[in-house]
Design an enzyme around this catalytic site. Structure first.
Site, PDB file in Angstrom:
ATOM      1  CE  LYS A  36      -2.617   3.403   1.685  1.00  0.00           C
ATOM      2  NZ  LYS A  36      -2.330   4.483   2.530  1.00  0.00           N
TER       3      LYS A  36
ATOM      4  N   GLY B 162      -0.581   8.330  -0.172  1.00  0.00           N
ATOM      5  CA  GLY B 162      -0.758   9.441  -0.604  1.00  0.00           C
ATOM      6  C   GLY B 162       0.714  10.391  -0.343  1.00  0.00           C
TER       7      GLY B 162
ATOM      8  N   GLY C 167      -4.594  11.176  -1.538  1.00  0.00           N
ATOM      9  CA  GLY C 167      -5.135  12.316  -0.544  1.00  0.00           C
ATOM     10  C   GLY C 167      -4.551  13.585  -0.914  1.00  0.00           C
TER      11      GLY C 167
ATOM     12  CG  ASP D 136      -4.541   2.744   5.411  1.00  0.00           C
ATOM     13  OD1 ASP D 136      -3.566   2.625   4.421  1.00  0.00           O
ATOM     14  OD2 ASP D 136      -4.318   3.381   6.501  1.00  0.00           O
TER      15      ASP D 136
ATOM     16  CE  LYS E 230       1.447   7.408  10.083  1.00  0.00           C
ATOM     17  NZ  LYS E 230       1.104   7.603   8.560  1.00  0.00           N
TER      18      LYS E 230
END
Length: 289
Positions: free
Chosen positions: A42, A45, A75, A192, A248
């Site tokens: 992943k 941004g 983002g 995510d 996170k």
């Protein structure tokens, strides 16, 4: 051409062939382990500016026999376009409020700018990539979370068939985090979550979050290279993991339901994927179920 030599802490010159043998000797067991395994990566941004180094690592991973799948965000680029068009940027609990006008910008940026940009860059670097989103073939199906958030979805199911077909044919899938709603509408999804659900559907060996931090640090401030799920939760309870690191790490812990190993590494660190996956020390933090 200038020739440089590495030296030991004592100042002795390390010959090139010795260094090469040492690096290969350390990397080969990991290369052998990951051969034929699926890795979901992943790219957030905030780390898109380092996409060239990330793509190079992914192309090499594919050449070494692994099956990397890239899921990306976007983002900062979405915010930039919303500002240009004088449209408001609003978030609730970390989720972008997405009305009809914002959804058009989200789709334009994720598909037309970020996704195709990554695919073209991979091609320029000798890789074979194909871009797609969760709306292709009904790959990601979702429902609206809350009317106040607008066109923001929560994942109901993932059909990995399109991604599996691309992997089988030798391509690197590049996935934009959009989904199909129950009435055929397009919904914006947190990248995510898409990465975690897709990793589970693909039975991925690893899920790797490329973030803007090096990983999880202990109370002494030193980076922790490996820890168990229970230890990570304890660090949150003790306040060692705090602030912006909590969501996170929580995303990593949630993903452990789907995959046995989740990594969090600094996407801005050059060739961080190779160092995290093919060295004993690693480059970030690996959380194991």
């Amino acid at each position: 051409m200038a020739i440089s030599f590495s030296r030991t802490p004592e100042g002795d010159v390390i010959s090139d062939h010795h260094l090469i043998a040492q690096v290969l000797g350390e990397a080969l067991p990991y290369i052998d382990f990951l051969k034929g395994k699926t890795l979901v990566i992943k790219l957030g941004g905030s780390t898109l500016e380092h996409q060239r180094s990330v793509l190079q690592d992914i192309i090499w991973l594919r050449a070494l026999g692994a099956y990397p799948v890239l899921v990306h965000g976007g983002g900062p680029y979405i915010n930039e376009w919303l500002t240009k068009l004088n449209l408001p940027t609003r978030f609730v609990n970390g989720l972008r409020v997405t009305d009809a006008a914002t959804l058009e910008i989200v789709r334009m940026v994720l598909l037309g700018q970020v996704n195709q940009g990554l695919v073209l860059m991979a091609s320029q670097m000798g890789g074979k990539a194909i871009g797609l989103s969760g709306t292709d073939g009904g790959m990601v199906r979702a429902h609206m979370i809350d009317e106040r958030l607008g066109f923001v979805g929560e994942v109901d199911s993932v059909d990995p068939t399109p991604v599996e077909a691309l992997l089988k044919d030798g391509y690197i899938p590049v996935v934009a985090p959009l989904s199909e709603g129950p009435d055929g509408t397009c919904l914006n999804i947190n990248a995510d979550l898409v990465a975690a659900h897709l990793a589970g559907a693909l039975n991925a060996e690893k899920l790797i979050f490329l973030s803007n931090v090096a990983g999880i640090c202990g109370s002494d401030g030193n980076l922790i290279s490996e820890l168990r799920e229970s230890d990570a939760r304890k660090l949150i309870d003790e306040g060692v993991i705090h602030g912006g690191m909590i969501p996170k790490v929580t995303a990593c812990l949630d993903a452990l339901v789907a995959v046995p190993r989740v990594h969090i590494v600094d996407g801005g660190d050059s060739h961080v994927l190779l160092r995290e996956l093919f060295t004993d020390k690693g480059a970030g933090t690996m959380i194991i179920r």
